[in-house]
Scaffold this active site. Structure first.
Site, short mmCIF file in Angstrom:
data_model
loop_
_atom_site.label_atom_id
_atom_site.label_comp_id
_atom_site.label_asym_id
_atom_site.label_seq_id
_atom_site.Cartn_x
_atom_site.Cartn_y
_atom_site.Cartn_z
CD GLU A 142 4.43 -21.31 10.91
OE1 GLU A 142 4.53 -21.41 12.13
OE2 GLU A 142 3.47 -20.75 10.34
CD GLU B 86 -3.07 -0.96 2.19
OE1 GLU B 86 -2.74 -0.41 3.25
OE2 GLU B 86 -4.20 -1.44 1.99
#
Length: 343
Positions: A117, A86
Site C-alpha cells: 500500500e 457482486e
C-alpha cells in the site's frame, strides 16, 4: 529498518467516548459501537450531491465504451473487490465493466502483504492499462495511501476522470481527483481501525454508486432486478417471483415465458408486459439497449392495441433508464476478482 509515517486524519484520533471500552461489559462494547455506527449515514449523506455527479459521468463514460476502475489497499481494496464482484450476478454487468484493483493482488485479500500500500509505482503500474474513456475511483480512509496516489496520478496523466473516496477532509490526494467524496466519520471506536465507521461509509458509497449506475443504464424494471443471473436455487426462485410481481402472471405463465426466452428474464418480462412474442421482445430490447421501460414504451407506441396487464407497473410509475452499454472489449487485471452474489 523500515521507515514509518505519522498519519494525520480524523480516523487516527482517539474517540473520547470509548477510552474505557476495554473494561466495559460486552453489551456496553456493542452499544458503543452501534451508537458510533448511527453517525455514518449522516456523514455519507454529505457526499450525495457530488456522488450524483460522479454517477452521471460514469453512465456517460460507460455508454461511450469506458469502464470503471476502483483502486484501494487493505479494507478499502477489499470493499472495492466485493462491490465489483457482486455486479455480475446482480445486474448481469459485463465482466470487466467494473474492475477492482487491490494493492498486492488477490494474495493480499486474505493476508496483508508488506509495503504494497506504500508503493506509488505499483499503483501507477496497475493503472497503466487505463484509457481516457475510463473512470477511476481511489479509496483511502486515511486520505494518503501511496498506492492510491500512484493510480490517481497515472489516471490524470492519461486523461481519465478521477474520484477520491476518503474519511479525511484534509487529504492531500484531493489534488488528483475531479470528484472528492469525503465521509468524515471522525475517530473510530478503536483508534485507527478504519474497518469500522470509515469502512462502513465506503461500502455505503460504493453500493450507492454502482447501484445507481446500473439503474441509470436500464438494468432494472421499477425496483426489480431484471438483469439478475440465476446462479443458484435462491436466485432461480427470485427470477420467477420477479416475473410474477412485475406482470401479474401466474406461476405457470411466468415459467412458460421464461422457458420461451431460454431462461432470460428481460425478454420474458417484456413479452408478458407487452403481450408480444419473445422474438418481438428480444428485438425491442436490442433496439433500446436492454432497457425494459424504453422497449415497452416503443412497443406500446408502435402498436396501440398492445397493452400491459393492469397489475404491472406502468411507465409513468416506473423509472425510465437510458440505454445500457453496448458490448465492448473488457480490460484484464490481475487485481480483478469475481464471485457470485452473497446470500
Amino acid at each position: 529498518m523500515a521507515s514509518d509515517v505519522r498519519v494525520s486524519a480524523p480516523t487516527e484520533e482517539r474517540h473520547p467516548g470509548t477510552t474505557e471500552i476495554d473494561t466495559a461489559s460486552t453489551l456496553e462494547v456493542l452499544t458503543l459501537m452501534n451508537d458510533a455506527d448511527r453517525t455514518v449515514a449522516d456523514a455519507v449523506a454529505e457526499t450525495l450531491p457530488e456522488l450524483a455527479r460522479l454517477v452521471d459521468h460514469a453512465v456517460d463514460a460507460i455508454r461511450a465504451g469506458g469502464h470503471v476502475h476502483y483502486f484501494g489497499a487493505g479494507t478499502s481494496g477489499r470493499l472495492a473487490v466485493l462491490d465489483a464482484a457482486e455486479l455480475l450476478p446482480t445486474f448481469n454487468a459485463p465482466e470487466g465493466l467494473f474492475v477492482a484493483h487491490h494493492a498486492g493482488g488477490p494474495a493480499a485479500l486474505l493476508r496483508a502483504v508488506e509495503n504494497v500500500e506504500d508503493d506509488v509505482e505499483l499503483g501507477s503500474a496497475d493503472a497503466g492499462t487505463l484509457t481516457a474513456a475510463d473512470v477511476v475511483i481511489g479509496l483511502t480512509a486515511s486520505g494518503r495511501t501511496p498506492y492510491v496516489k500512484g493510480a490517481l496520478m497515472c489516471a490524470r496523466e492519461i486523461g481519465a476522470r478521477t474520484a477520491l473516496v476518503t474519511a479525511n477532509p484534509g487529504s492531500e490526494l484531493t489534488a488528483y481527483a475531479d470528484h472528492v467524496l469525503v465521509a468524515d466519520t471522525g475517530p473510530e471506536v478503536l483508534t485507527g481501525s478504519t474497518r469500522l465507521k470509515a469502512g462502513t461509509a465506503q461500502k455505503l458509497i460504493l453500493n450507492a454508486f454502482s447501484t445507481a449506475v446500473m439503474i441509470r443504464l436500464g438494468r432494472t424494471w421499477s425496483n426489480l432486478m431484471v438483469d439478475v443471473v440465476a446462479t443458484n436455487a435462491k436466485l432461480r426462485g427470485r427470477v420467477v417471483r420477479i416475473l410474477q410481481e412485475a406482470s401479474g402472471a401466474s406461476d405457470e405463465d411466468a415459467r412458460l415465458a421464461l422457458e420461451a426466452a431460454d431462461g432470460q428474464l428481460k425478454p420474458a418480462l417484456l413479452s408478458l408486459l407487452a403481450e408480444v412474442p419473445v422474438d418481438v421482445a428480444l428485438t425491442a430490447l436490442a433496439a433500446h439497449g436492454g432497457s425494459v421501460a424504453a422497449a415497452l414504451t416503443s412497443i406500446s407506441t408502435s402498436d396501440p392495441s398492445s397493452t400491459s396487464p393492469s397489475t404491472s407497473p406502468t411507465p409513468s410509475t416506473s423509472p425510465t433508464p437510458s440505454t445500457s452499454p453496448t458490448s465492448s472489449t473488457s480490460p484484464t487485471s490481475s487485481q480483478s476478482v469475481s464471485t457470485g452474489e452473497l446470500s
